[in-house]
Design a protein around this motif. Structure first.
Motif, PDB file in Angstrom:
ATOM      1  N   MET B  52      13.836  -2.797 -45.252  1.00  5.53           N
ATOM      2  CA  MET B  52      13.114  -1.591 -44.742  1.00  5.53           C
ATOM      3  C   MET B  52      12.578  -0.868 -46.001  1.00  5.53           C
ATOM      4  SD  MET B  52      13.097  -1.633 -41.422  1.00  5.53           S
ATOM      5  CE  MET B  52      12.465  -0.190 -41.127  1.00  5.53           C
ATOM      6  N   SER B  55       9.506  -2.631 -47.593  1.00  5.55           N
ATOM      7  CA  SER B  55       8.370  -2.743 -46.780  1.00  5.55           C
ATOM      8  C   SER B  55       7.774  -1.446 -46.461  1.00  5.55           C
ATOM      9  CB  SER B  55       8.531  -3.470 -45.448  1.00  5.55           C
ATOM     10  OG  SER B  55       9.531  -2.719 -44.828  1.00  5.55           O
ATOM     11  N   ILE B  56       8.740  -0.314 -46.205  1.00 10.99           N
ATOM     12  CA  ILE B  56       7.927   0.916 -46.052  1.00 10.99           C
ATOM     13  C   ILE B  56       7.331   1.457 -47.378  1.00 10.99           C
ATOM     14  CG2 ILE B  56       8.739   3.345 -45.403  1.00 10.99           C
ATOM     15  CD1 ILE B  56      10.530   1.997 -43.288  1.00 10.99           C
ATOM     16  N   GLY B  59       4.182  -0.059 -47.900  1.00 11.91           N
ATOM     17  CA  GLY B  59       3.356   0.384 -46.719  1.00 11.91           C
ATOM     18  C   GLY B  59       2.855   1.573 -47.194  1.00 11.91           C
ATOM     19  N   ILE B  60       3.652   2.468 -47.947  1.00 15.39           N
ATOM     20  CA  ILE B  60       3.077   3.902 -48.285  1.00 15.39           C
ATOM     21  C   ILE B  60       2.278   3.709 -49.466  1.00 15.39           C
ATOM     22  CG2 ILE B  60       4.285   5.895 -49.098  1.00 15.39           C
ATOM     23  CD1 ILE B  60       6.267   5.768 -47.228  1.00 15.39           C
ATOM     24  N   PHE B  62       0.380   1.351 -50.190  1.00 15.08           N
ATOM     25  CA  PHE B  62      -1.038   0.986 -49.728  1.00 15.08           C
ATOM     26  C   PHE B  62      -1.771   2.074 -49.237  1.00 15.08           C
ATOM     27  CE2 PHE B  62      -2.604  -0.219 -45.340  1.00 15.08           C
ATOM     28  CZ  PHE B  62      -3.805  -0.410 -45.652  1.00 15.08           C
ATOM     29  N   LEU B  63      -1.199   2.867 -48.173  1.00 17.23           N
ATOM     30  CA  LEU B  63      -1.740   3.808 -47.451  1.00 17.23           C
ATOM     31  C   LEU B  63      -2.043   5.073 -48.345  1.00 17.23           C
ATOM     32  CD1 LEU B  63       0.094   3.975 -44.243  1.00 17.23           C
ATOM     33  CD2 LEU B  63      -2.083   3.116 -44.642  1.00 17.23           C
ATOM     34  N   PHE B  66      -5.169   4.010 -50.536  1.00 18.13           N
ATOM     35  CA  PHE B  66      -6.413   3.962 -49.559  1.00 18.13           C
ATOM     36  C   PHE B  66      -6.904   5.160 -49.378  1.00 18.13           C
ATOM     37  CE2 PHE B  66      -7.894  -0.453 -48.384  1.00 18.13           C
ATOM     38  CZ  PHE B  66      -7.267  -1.111 -49.645  1.00 18.13           C
ATOM     39  N   LEU B 112      -6.947  -4.642 -41.582  1.00 17.03           N
ATOM     40  CA  LEU B 112      -6.549  -4.073 -43.365  1.00 17.03           C
ATOM     41  C   LEU B 112      -5.456  -3.826 -43.432  1.00 17.03           C
ATOM     42  CD1 LEU B 112      -8.448  -3.235 -45.616  1.00 17.03           C
ATOM     43  CD2 LEU B 112      -8.092  -1.066 -44.694  1.00 17.03           C
ATOM     44  N   THR B 113      -4.590  -3.162 -42.486  1.00 15.30           N
ATOM     45  CA  THR B 113      -3.241  -3.023 -42.779  1.00 15.30           C
ATOM     46  C   THR B 113      -2.486  -3.981 -42.789  1.00 15.30           C
ATOM     47  OG1 THR B 113      -3.465  -0.970 -41.394  1.00 15.30           O
ATOM     48  CG2 THR B 113      -1.483  -1.588 -42.043  1.00 15.30           C
ATOM     49  N   ILE B 114      -2.592  -5.147 -42.154  1.00 10.26           N
ATOM     50  CA  ILE B 114      -1.964  -6.309 -42.006  1.00 10.26           C
ATOM     51  C   ILE B 114      -2.175  -7.029 -43.225  1.00 10.26           C
ATOM     52  CG2 ILE B 114      -1.858  -8.686 -41.220  1.00 10.26           C
ATOM     53  CD1 ILE B 114      -2.253  -7.562 -38.427  1.00 10.26           C
ATOM     54  N   TRP B 117      -0.868  -4.873 -46.494  1.00 10.36           N
ATOM     55  CA  TRP B 117       0.530  -4.875 -46.250  1.00 10.36           C
ATOM     56  C   TRP B 117       1.397  -5.897 -46.684  1.00 10.36           C
ATOM     57  CZ3 TRP B 117       4.156  -3.669 -41.899  1.00 10.36           C
ATOM     58  CH2 TRP B 117       5.324  -3.189 -42.112  1.00 10.36           C
TER      59      TRP B 117
END
Lengths: 156, 288
Positions: B52, B55-56, B59-60, B62-63, B66, B112-114, B117
């Motif tokens: 968790m 991955s989180i 993910g953060i 990446f976001l 971007f 894009l997220t997939i 991430w």
């Protein structure tokens, strides 16, 4: 390798990330991309239009130049023609004038001659008579001989 | 082999393949599992903290990157970061346009997220296998935990929970798009009236269970294959990294070679997951 709550946690995290990406990342980037695309397209359009305008202007300029050259040539030709005409006219006038002057001079001379002849004629008669009078003294009948001498003088 | 001399090879590998699990143990209550058996005993009510967190966190990351590029996005000459982000966005957008012909605001950002991430999560595979687990053990020891009981798995995609979590989300979207485009009756008809079809109503009634069985397997195979493909590839890659880490000095050239090859796998698997998602969703939203 156990399936557990992580699965659901991952699904939720995934959903949140996708939502965030859809809401806050994708639209501004896409918008920027599209706007730039439009800008570049507009720029290229303007450039090609300017090139076309330039070509058109060059064509026009060339045409105008040709026209004015033609006009200039025409004007020069006209001027030449006109000048020739004027010279011709002047020459004719001069000739006519000259002829007229010669004519009038000739007339005057004729007149003069005529008058001189008249005078001479008048004087010749008198002179001849005086001369004859002197030569012959007064032995001659003036009335008779005057007729004769007049006749003679008229023959001159 | 940095985890101590008292560990056997098997124990070393097992230690590396065990997640840091926090859950409701029948005897100990809510606690960290100190062994693989305890983690199994926790059953469903447990969470893999390492999976968790990584991955989180990724993910953060990446976001954040971007979002930063998106906020400062200009229509003028793009800067380095914006260039990169725009390249990624255009690449994904083209992939979506080529495959998905419907209209959807969701598919492209989803893809894009997939891609990003999963790529970032896979990328953690290239960090030397002992580096982050060792760090976690040291930190765990600071908090008074037994270092040999601190499990730490860095690559989230080697956890089947992570991949299945994503593929089940995609599965939900497949069903959602199918029902939205074809209606509920259309979706049911698609499940029951293909591939066998008969004009006689009686024969058709007999064929419905057969069709349903076939179509259900086809439908269910999509999320399962999606999850297991990514999981299997990364799990195997991770296992090979662990095995390479045990051969002594020879691990240096071997590790380099395998890591180089693994870059391809990392990118490819992220791309495959993205492409298959797009394909499945476009299949779901198109009428046959």
């Amino acid at each position: 390798m156990n399936l557990n709550l992580t699965l659901i946690g991952q699904a939720i995290a995934f959903a949140v990330f996708v939502w965030f990406c859809m809401k806050f990342v994708w639209p501004p980037v896409m918008q920027a991309l599209q706007e730039r695309q439009k800008k570049i397209a507009d720029g290229l359009d303007a450039a090609s239009r300017a090139t076309r305008d330039l070509e058109l202007a060059e064509e026009q300029a060339a045409e105008q130049l040709k026209e004015s050259k033609e006009q200039a040539a025409q004007i020069i030709e006209q001027a030449h023609k006109r000048a020739n005409q004027m010279i011709e006219e002047a020459r004719d006038n001069a000739r006519l004038e000259g002829e007229r002057m010669i004519e009038s001079a000739r007339g005057e001379i004729e007149q003069e001659t005529q008058r001189a002849k008249e005078e001479l004629r008048a004087q010749v008669a008198t002179l001849a008579i005086q001369g004859a009078e002197r030569i012959l003294d007064s032995s001659i009948d003036e009335a008779r001989h005057r007729e004769l001498v007049d006749k003679l003088a008229a023959e001159l | 082999m940095a985890t101590g001399d008292n560990l056997t090879t098997t124990a070393y590998i097992q230690h590396h393949l065990q997640n840091l699990t926090f859950g409701l143990h029948p005897e100990n209550g809510w606690s960290f599992a100190t062994s693989a058996e305890q983690a199994t005993e926790m059953g469903f009510w447990a969470i893999h903290v390492d999976t968790m967190a990584w991955s989180i966190g990724l993910g953060i990351l990446f976001l954040w990157v971007f979002r930063m590029a998106a906020k400062t996005a200009t229509t003028g000459v793009p800067s380095g970061l914006q260039n990169f982000v725009e390249m990624m966005v255009e690449f994904v957008d083209n992939s979506v346009r080529e495959t998905f012909h419907g209209k959807s605001k969701l598919i492209a950002p989803l893809s894009l997220t997939i891609f990003c991430w999963i790529f970032l999560m896979n990328l953690m595979d290239l960090v030397p296998v002992d580096f982050l687990p060792m760090l976690a053990q040291k930190i765990g020891a600071l908090f008074g935990a037994d270092p040999s009981h601190v499990y730490f798995k860095v690559v989230p995609t080697t956890d089947v929970n992570a991949t299945l979590g994503m593929s089940l989300s995609v599965f939900a979207l497949i069903i959602f798009y199918s029902i939205r485009e074809k209606g509920f009756s259309g979706f049911v008809a698609e499940l029951t009236l293909h591939p066998f079809n008969a004009s006689n109503p009686f024969v058709q009634a007999l064929l419905i269970p057969v069709n349903f069985l076939l179509e259900a397997v086809t439908l269910l195979a999509k999320p399962v294959s999606l999850a297991l493909r990514l999981f299997g590839n990364l799990y195997a890659g991770e296992l090979i990294f662990i095995l390479i880490a045990m051969v002594g000095l020879w691990q240096l050239p071997l590790h380099f070679a395998w890591a180089t090859f693994h870059i391809l796998i990392i990118t490819l698997q992220a791309f495959i997951f993205m492409m298959l998602t797009i394909v499945y969703l476009s299949m779901a939203s198109e009428k046959h």
